[in-house]
Design an enzyme around this catalytic site. Structure first.
Site, PDB file in Angstrom:
ATOM      1  CG  LEU A  12      12.724 -38.716 -45.581  1.00 38.19           C
ATOM      2  CD1 LEU A  12      13.456 -39.864 -46.793  1.00 38.19           C
ATOM      3  CD2 LEU A  12      11.846 -39.097 -44.777  1.00 38.19           C
TER       4      LEU A  12
ATOM      5  CG  ASN B 102      16.647 -37.759 -53.723  1.00 39.42           C
ATOM      6  OD1 ASN B 102      15.511 -37.718 -54.637  1.00 39.42           O
ATOM      7  ND2 ASN B 102      17.370 -37.281 -53.522  1.00 39.42           N
TER       8      ASN B 102
ATOM      9  CG  HIS C   6      20.212 -33.420 -56.180  1.00 42.02           C
ATOM     10  ND1 HIS C   6      19.252 -32.909 -55.363  1.00 42.02           N
ATOM     11  CD2 HIS C   6      22.088 -32.940 -56.605  1.00 42.02           C
ATOM     12  CE1 HIS C   6      20.177 -31.207 -55.699  1.00 42.02           C
ATOM     13  NE2 HIS C   6      20.868 -31.194 -55.501  1.00 42.02           N
TER      14      HIS C   6
ATOM     15  CB  SER D 225      23.384 -37.334 -58.932  1.00 41.20           C
ATOM     16  OG  SER D 225      24.018 -36.420 -59.348  1.00 41.20           O
TER      17      SER D 225
ATOM     18  CG  ASP E 205      20.418 -32.905 -51.715  1.00 40.97           C
ATOM     19  OD1 ASP E 205      19.381 -34.074 -52.022  1.00 40.97           O
ATOM     20  OD2 ASP E 205      19.658 -32.314 -52.830  1.00 40.97           O
TER      21      ASP E 205
HETATM   22  C1  GRF Z   1      12.822 -33.404 -59.988  1.00 42.47           C
HETATM   23  O1  GRF Z   1      14.505 -32.570 -61.193  1.00 42.47           O
HETATM   24  C2  GRF Z   1      13.856 -34.290 -59.608  1.00 42.47           C
HETATM   25  O2  GRF Z   1      15.207 -34.463 -59.795  1.00 42.47           O
HETATM   26  C3  GRF Z   1      14.424 -33.383 -58.075  1.00 42.47           C
HETATM   27  O3  GRF Z   1      12.423 -32.724 -57.817  1.00 42.47           O
HETATM   28  C4  GRF Z   1      12.728 -32.752 -59.252  1.00 42.47           C
HETATM   29  C5  GRF Z   1      10.881 -33.477 -59.541  1.00 42.47           C
HETATM   30  O4  GRF Z   1      10.560 -33.369 -60.491  1.00 42.47           O
HETATM   31  N1  GRF Z   1      14.212 -33.708 -57.006  1.00 42.47           N
HETATM   32  P1  GRF Z   1       9.728 -34.141 -61.066  1.00 42.47           P
HETATM   33  O5  GRF Z   1       8.395 -34.109 -59.689  1.00 42.47           O
HETATM   34  O6  GRF Z   1       9.764 -36.221 -61.035  1.00 42.47           O
HETATM   35  O7  GRF Z   1       8.220 -34.249 -62.696  1.00 42.47           O
END
Ligand code: GRF
Length: 216
Positions: free
Chosen positions: A94, A108, A110, A137, A146
């Protein structure tokens, strides 16, 4: 603060499902008002629709550039007027204008123990680096990918027989526990972004919170 939550997704939607479950149980103190995907085929859209939640697609391929896409995203979000916006597997960077518009309301999750392994393929990179612990996190979103202030983390021990898929699956289970907790704090007004510091109950965090039991 109102009780509306918007969730931005791009794919599978397992974190979305965890958040919707927590909303339905009353654990979040939030009402899921909109699930928005930048990809029309995202499986998470079906999860949201099955739960009776409004969905929208802002298809990134139909916009000439990032500012145009971000403007369309913001325009759709404004109609829902969310108190909080959770990125849950949203695979699109974004722009700074969008991020500053929602600063302090945009979170978010991550899949790494930030600041280690920002970006993609975190599980394979953690294994290649030989780390002993890996995890997830939840952080406030800032223009740096991130790189926003980390609120909370959950970790797992890396095992000798791990491959990226096995490790990802264990981390994902922790993601599903961690994200609802953090959003519940945010909804209750316990979290605030003050410059680049996270305040929890009015006090700056020295290091990320680790609210889950350590699992092995
Ligand atoms: C997760 O591991 C999240 O941390 C990362 O992307 C993945 C998304 O998985 N940002 P989901 O679509 O929530 O199953």
């Amino acid at each position: 603060m109102n009780d509306r939550l918007a969730v931005l997704i791009s794919g599978r939607g397992s974190n979305l499902a965890a958040l919707l479950g927590a909303c339905a149980d009353g654990r979040l103190g939030l009402r899921p008002a909109l699930v928005l995907s930048n990809r029309p085929g995202a499986a998470g859209l079906r999860i949201a629709a099955d739960a009776g939640i409004d969905t929208a697609v802002v298809d990134q391929r139909t916009f000439a550039d990032r500012p145009a896409f971000d403007a369309a995203l913001a325009e759709r979000l404004e109609r829902c007027d969310p108190a909080l916006i959770a990125l849950a597997g949203f695979m699109r960077i974004l722009g700074a204008d969008f991020v500053s518009r929602y600063r302090g309301r945009l979170l978010n999750i991550h899949p790494s123990l930030l600041p280690d392994f920002p970006g993609l393929n975190t599980h394979a990179r953690a294994l290649a680096a030989g780390v002993k612990r890996h995890g997830a996190s939840v952080h406030y979103v800032t223009p740096q990918l991130d790189g926003g202030p980390v609120i909370a983390q959950a970790s797992v021990a890396v095992r000798a027989d791990d491959d990226p898929e096995r490790l990802a699956a264990r981390v994902l289970r922790e993601e599903h526990r961690l994200y609802p907790l953090v959003l519940a704090w945010a909804a209750a007004g316990r979290l605030r972004l003050d410059g680049d510091r996270v305040l929890f109950d009015g006090r700056p965090l020295g290091q990320p919170l680790t609210p889950l039991e350590t699992v092995t």
